[in-house]
Design a protein around this motif. Structure first.
Motif, PDB file in Angstrom:
ATOM      1  N   GLY A   1      -8.203   3.413  -0.759  1.00 44.71           N
ATOM      2  CA  GLY A   1      -6.935   2.851  -0.308  1.00 44.71           C
ATOM      3  C   GLY A   1      -6.918   1.346  -0.370  1.00 44.71           C
ATOM      4  N   ASN A   2      -8.094   0.709  -0.203  1.00 45.39           N
ATOM      5  CA  ASN A   2      -8.203  -0.732  -0.380  1.00 45.39           C
ATOM      6  C   ASN A   2      -8.503  -1.034  -1.836  1.00 45.39           C
ATOM      7  OD1 ASN A   2      -7.769  -1.115   2.294  1.00 45.39           O
ATOM      8  ND2 ASN A   2      -9.764  -2.000   2.760  1.00 45.39           N
TER       9      ASN A   2
ATOM     10  N   ASN B   1       0.844  -1.184   0.000  1.00 44.21           N
ATOM     11  CA  ASN B   1       0.000   0.000   0.000  1.00 44.21           C
ATOM     12  C   ASN B   1       0.890   1.249   0.000  1.00 44.21           C
ATOM     13  OD1 ASN B   1      -2.218   1.992   1.124  1.00 44.21           O
ATOM     14  ND2 ASN B   1      -3.295   0.172   0.421  1.00 44.21           N
TER      15      ASN B   1
ATOM     16  N   THR C   1      -1.463   4.095  -5.287  1.00 46.02           N
ATOM     17  CA  THR C   1      -0.852   3.762  -3.999  1.00 46.02           C
ATOM     18  C   THR C   1       0.653   3.579  -4.140  1.00 46.02           C
ATOM     19  OG1 THR C   1      -1.685   1.520  -4.421  1.00 46.02           O
ATOM     20  CG2 THR C   1      -2.851   2.836  -2.795  1.00 46.02           C
TER      21      THR C   1
ATOM     22  N   GLU D   1       3.654  -3.400  -4.530  1.00 44.12           N
ATOM     23  CA  GLU D   1       2.332  -2.755  -4.560  1.00 44.12           C
ATOM     24  C   GLU D   1       1.907  -2.572  -6.018  1.00 44.12           C
ATOM     25  OE1 GLU D   1      -1.154  -1.201  -4.240  1.00 44.12           O
ATOM     26  OE2 GLU D   1      -0.094  -2.013  -2.499  1.00 44.12           O
TER      27      GLU D   1
ATOM     28  N   GLU E   1      -9.883  -0.075  -7.160  1.00 48.25           N
ATOM     29  CA  GLU E   1      -9.995   0.413  -5.785  1.00 48.25           C
ATOM     30  C   GLU E   1     -11.420   0.268  -5.288  1.00 48.25           C
ATOM     31  OE1 GLU E   1      -7.762   3.958  -3.444  1.00 48.25           O
ATOM     32  OE2 GLU E   1      -8.853   4.543  -5.235  1.00 48.25           O
TER      33      GLU E   1
END
Length: 233
Positions: free
Chosen positions: A98-99, A30, A56, A51, A92
């Protein structure tokens, strides 16, 4: 992030089970919250952070740029890890910025490799600690890395959330548990302050992450002192 105050249980595990000269692999880094802590703890070692998401990944690079002393210990790769090489689609979660995951049929195309392929290309001579946080693809990471796990015997810290077991439609966590058991790993739920509870299976998830330690390394960490015997079931 670098001080160990982010995700206190995971930070405590990293501080207990990562040594100063370790080689550490952070799959699903991340923006680098735990990558920075790993670099702080393994200050004489090497951290490899992976990542796949372009946004991110850019923030991961920016956070490392803000910490130049730590960044000297870290190599980063914009890449996904799966059970085989190819291309998957990164998307996303609109509800949880963010996830993101690689299960979508649309989104941003990202390159993926198996763990075995990736590590072999790096020509590593050791791998001590492996963190896997890949939004439900832990099973693919493990099954694509059996050679790495058998050869290097890293401690493994992998995410275990019931929502992913439901969404995948099969019991990914007990399948992972059984694979690691066959590789002679002991597995533990995470309590407070890096205390751990040895578990016989993953029928019931007792913590959001599970710790797997090769049996031959158990004595090195004085596990008896870390076992949370009061909450054992």
């Amino acid at each position: 992030m670098a001080t160990g105050r982010y995700d206190l249980k995971t930070s405590a595990i990293i501080q207990k089970f990562v040594s100063a000269d370790d080689t550490v692999l952070d799959i699903g880094a991340n923006v680098g919250a735990l990558t920075l802590l790993m670099a702080t703890v393994a200050h004489q070692g090497h951290v490899i952070a992976i990542e796949p998401g372009p946004h991110t990944f850019a923030r991961l690079q920016a956070n490392l740029d803000l910490n130049p002393i730590l960044s000297e210990k870290v190599d980063i790769y914009q890449l996904g890890i799966a059970d085989k090489p190819g291309v998957l689609y990164w998307q996303e979660d609109a509800n949880v910025p963010g996830n993101a995951g690689l299960f979508s049929h649309d989104g941003l195309a990202v390159k993926v490799k198996s763990l075995d392929q990736f590590v072999n290309q790096l020509s590593l001579n050791r791998l001590d600690f492996l963190k896997i946080d890949v939004e439900g693809m832990e099973y693919e990471v493990i099954t694509g890395g059996l050679e790495v796990l058998s050869t290097f015997r890293p401690i493994i810290y992998y995410e275990t959330l019931e929502s992913f077991r439901i969404n995948r439609g099969f019991d990914i966590y007990n399948q992972i548990f059984d694979i690691l058991k066959q590789l002679n790993y002991r597995q533990f739920a995470i309590a407070q302050n890096a205390h751990i509870q040895e578990i016989p299976n993953l029928d019931k998830l007792r913590s959001p992450n599970t710790l797997a330690i090769p049996s031959e390394k158990s004595q090195s960490f004085s596990l008896d002192r870390l076992l949370d015997t009061e909450n054992q079931q």
